[in-house]
Design a protein around this motif. Structure first.
Motif, short mmCIF file in Angstrom:
data_model
loop_
_atom_site.label_atom_id
_atom_site.label_comp_id
_atom_site.label_asym_id
_atom_site.label_seq_id
_atom_site.Cartn_x
_atom_site.Cartn_y
_atom_site.Cartn_z
N GLN A 2 3.54 -4.21 1.10
CA GLN A 2 3.76 -3.10 0.19
C GLN A 2 4.85 -2.15 0.70
O GLN A 2 5.61 -1.59 -0.10
CB GLN A 2 2.46 -2.34 -0.05
CG GLN A 2 1.94 -1.55 1.14
CD GLN A 2 0.60 -0.91 0.87
OE1 GLN A 2 -0.36 -1.58 0.51
NE2 GLN A 2 0.53 0.39 1.03
N GLY A 3 4.93 -1.98 2.02
CA GLY A 3 5.96 -1.11 2.58
C GLY A 3 7.35 -1.66 2.30
O GLY A 3 8.27 -0.90 1.96
N VAL A 6 8.19 -1.10 -1.40
CA VAL A 6 8.60 0.29 -1.61
C VAL A 6 10.02 0.51 -1.12
O VAL A 6 10.84 1.16 -1.79
CB VAL A 6 7.63 1.25 -0.89
CG1 VAL A 6 8.17 2.68 -0.90
CG2 VAL A 6 6.26 1.21 -1.54
N ASN A 7 10.35 -0.03 0.04
CA ASN A 7 11.70 0.09 0.61
C ASN A 7 12.74 -0.53 -0.32
O ASN A 7 13.81 0.04 -0.56
CB ASN A 7 11.74 -0.58 1.98
CG ASN A 7 12.87 -0.08 2.86
OD1 ASN A 7 12.86 -0.26 4.07
ND2 ASN A 7 13.88 0.55 2.27
N HIS A 128 2.15 1.32 7.43
CA HIS A 128 3.43 1.22 6.72
C HIS A 128 4.30 2.47 6.91
O HIS A 128 5.28 2.65 6.18
CB HIS A 128 3.19 1.00 5.22
CG HIS A 128 2.41 -0.24 4.92
ND1 HIS A 128 2.99 -1.50 4.87
CD2 HIS A 128 1.09 -0.42 4.66
CE1 HIS A 128 2.06 -2.40 4.59
NE2 HIS A 128 0.90 -1.77 4.46
N THR A 129 3.94 3.32 7.85
CA THR A 129 4.66 4.58 8.04
C THR A 129 6.14 4.38 8.31
O THR A 129 6.99 5.06 7.71
CB THR A 129 4.05 5.38 9.22
OG1 THR A 129 2.65 5.58 8.99
CG2 THR A 129 4.74 6.73 9.36
N TYR A 132 7.90 3.35 5.07
CA TYR A 132 8.02 4.45 4.11
C TYR A 132 9.12 5.42 4.55
O TYR A 132 9.88 5.93 3.72
CB TYR A 132 6.70 5.19 3.97
CG TYR A 132 5.60 4.39 3.31
CD1 TYR A 132 5.90 3.36 2.41
CD2 TYR A 132 4.26 4.65 3.57
CE1 TYR A 132 4.90 2.62 1.80
CE2 TYR A 132 3.25 3.91 2.97
CZ TYR A 132 3.58 2.90 2.09
OH TYR A 132 2.58 2.17 1.49
N THR A 133 9.21 5.65 5.84
CA THR A 133 10.27 6.51 6.37
C THR A 133 11.63 5.87 6.13
O THR A 133 12.59 6.53 5.71
CB THR A 133 10.08 6.75 7.88
OG1 THR A 133 8.80 7.33 8.11
CG2 THR A 133 11.16 7.67 8.42
N ALA A 135 12.33 3.75 3.81
CA ALA A 135 12.59 3.77 2.37
C ALA A 135 13.25 5.09 1.96
O ALA A 135 14.17 5.10 1.13
CB ALA A 135 11.28 3.57 1.60
N THR A 136 12.78 6.19 2.55
CA THR A 136 13.36 7.50 2.24
C THR A 136 14.82 7.57 2.67
O THR A 136 15.69 8.04 1.92
CB THR A 136 12.57 8.62 2.96
OG1 THR A 136 11.19 8.54 2.58
CG2 THR A 136 13.12 9.98 2.60
#
Length: 231
Positions: A2-3, A6-7, A128-129, A132-133, A135-136
């Motif tokens: 999922q990470g 999202v990326n 997934h931290t 997610y970082t 991805a930002t």
């Protein structure tokens, strides 16, 4: 995964937004963004190399890898083939610029600590931290890239998905396959490649960075042989 999903979506959305914004940006500002991307590439690349150099247990391996990678990449003209492929499928005179943008974006998105460690940690710990970082950061980068190079930059998204997917699956199959030693060597080499892209973007030197891609295989082969010998 999922990470990684999202990326990937972050790059797609960022590219769409950047393309819409780019239509209203004057050329002089686009040149400024182009230079900003080059400087950012230099900083990210040098940071990755210098930060992980102290973790390397084979301090000359990256030199050997770059040398071998350069010879192999030049022999098969990876950089030239990539540029010709993009130019062939691009309209007008945007092909060359798009190829330069894609080459840099793919390296920035894929060859970095968050992008490479993220899927490994997600596979082993379900955290997934990092992704997610990443991805930002990629959302912001893709917006800037697309404002300069256009919607064609979305092609970097599936490359990122496949790249992170490989690390995720390998880590799930064997937690020992992606060792700290291997990650350090890959990040050192990747940092050099990103630095080369920055020099190209700034017009200082066309390093034909994609020709160095085979260098990433050398640490994998070397450490695999070393592990077999000491087994």
């Amino acid at each position: 995964m999922q990470g990684t999903i999202v990326n990937t979506c972050a790059i797609v959305v960022g590219t769409i937004i950047g393309t819409m914004l780019g239509r209203g940006i004057k050329e002089k500002y686009k040149i400024g963004l182009y230079d900003a991307l080059g400087l950012a590439s230099l900083c990210i690349g040098l940071n990755a190399t210098i930060t992980h150099f102290g973790q390397s247990k084979q301090p000359v391996l990256f030199i050997l890898a770059l040398a071998i990678g350069s010879v192999v990449g030049t022999r098969f003209d990876i950089d030239g083939r990539f540029h010709r492929l993009v130019e062939r499928h691009s309209s007008g005179g945007r092909g060359k610029n798009l190829a330069d943008g894609l080459a840099t974006a793919i390296l920035l998105y894929c060859i970095g600590p968050l992008s490479m460690l993220g899927p490994v940690i997600a596979a082993l710990k379900g955290d997934h931290t990092f992704l997610y970082t990443n991805a930002t950061l990629d959302f912001i980068s893709s917006t800037i890239f697309a404002s300069t190079y256009g919607i064609g930059m979305v092609l970097a998204a599936p490359v990122l998905f496949l790249w992170q997917g490989i690390f995720y699956m390998v880590a799930q199959l064997s937690s020992q396959a992606v060792s700290n030693d291997l990650m350090a060597e890959l990040l050192i080499i990747g940092g050099v490649m990103i630095t080369g892209s920055g020099l190209s973007l700034l017009g200082i030197k066309d390093c034909k960075t994609l020709n160095l891609l085979p260098a990433l295989v050398v640490p994998v082969v070397w450490l695999s042989i070393k592990a077999i010998i000491h087994f």
